[in-house]
Write a protein that holds these residues in place. Structure first.
Motif, PDB file in Angstrom:
ATOM      1  N   UNK A 173      -5.065  -4.653  -5.700  1.00 49.19           N
ATOM      2  CA  UNK A 173      -3.765  -4.736  -5.128  1.00 49.19           C
ATOM      3  C   UNK A 173      -3.878  -4.475  -3.625  1.00 49.19           C
ATOM      4  N   UNK A 174      -3.299  -5.368  -2.869  1.00 44.20           N
ATOM      5  CA  UNK A 174      -3.283  -5.201  -1.421  1.00 44.20           C
ATOM      6  C   UNK A 174      -2.043  -4.404  -1.033  1.00 44.20           C
ATOM      7  N   UNK A 175      -2.250  -3.459  -0.159  1.00 44.87           N
ATOM      8  CA  UNK A 175      -1.163  -2.615   0.310  1.00 44.87           C
ATOM      9  C   UNK A 175      -1.235  -2.553   1.824  1.00 44.87           C
ATOM     10  N   UNK A 176      -0.072  -2.555   2.459  1.00 42.41           N
ATOM     11  CA  UNK A 176      -0.039  -2.370   3.895  1.00 42.41           C
ATOM     12  C   UNK A 176       1.169  -1.523   4.240  1.00 42.41           C
TER      13      UNK A 176
END
Length: 165
Positions: free
Chosen positions: A1-4
């Protein structure tokens, strides 16, 4: 999962603890307001706190319901308006509550309240901005252009703050 993480340096509580706040959040947009109220309790802020919260369904979407009810009971939440859009035949949204409470909303603003919006940019952000402009137009007996200028000035003063995504 990409998180920013997107930094939003202005979406924070007012420095003056006597300032009233109006918080409008839908879905997960309630998260910062939970922290706002807890911080104001801890700092013994005297300003009033008004939360307008919405989600599609009461039974599955009233996030932190017990906490909000406790804050209401203790007085750390002055007012709570909820909108569960899919629980009745006629859909009700947060902007409807703003319009229904236009006198109170405008009164709070005129007394220096800060207005916060957190949630979906496309569905919530624009609808709340439109409703608030209509509130100002009605309550101040202004033209649409002057009401928009009033709200624009709230933004300029950093009294209308958004964290929309």
């Amino acid at each position: 999962m990409r998180v920013f993480v997107e930094h939003n340096e202005y979406f924070k509580l007012p420095a003056n603890f006597e300032t009233d706040i109006i918080m409008v959040g839908a879905g997960a947009g309630i998260a910062p307001f939970r922290a706002f109220v807890v911080e104001r309790v801890e700092r013994e802020a005297t300003g009033h706190n008004w939360l307008l919260f919405g989600n599609p369904h009461f039974t599955t979407g009233f996030l932190y319901q017990a906490e909000w009810q406790q804050h209401l009971k203790k007085g750390s939440l002055t007012k709570l308006d909820v909108a569960f859009s899919r629980d009745q035949a006629e859909k009700t949204y947060l902007q409807d509550h703003l319009l229904e409470n236009s006198s109170d909303v405008f009164g709070w603003l005129e007394n220096g309240a800060q207005f916060y919006v957190c949630g979906d940019k496309n569905r919530l952000g624009g609808a709340v901005l439109t409703a608030l402009t209509q509130v100002v137009q009605k309550e101040a007996s202004l033209s649409a252009e002057d009401a928009a200028a009033y709200v624009k000035n709230l933004r300029k003063q950093r009294r209308y703050l958004e964290d929309v995504y």
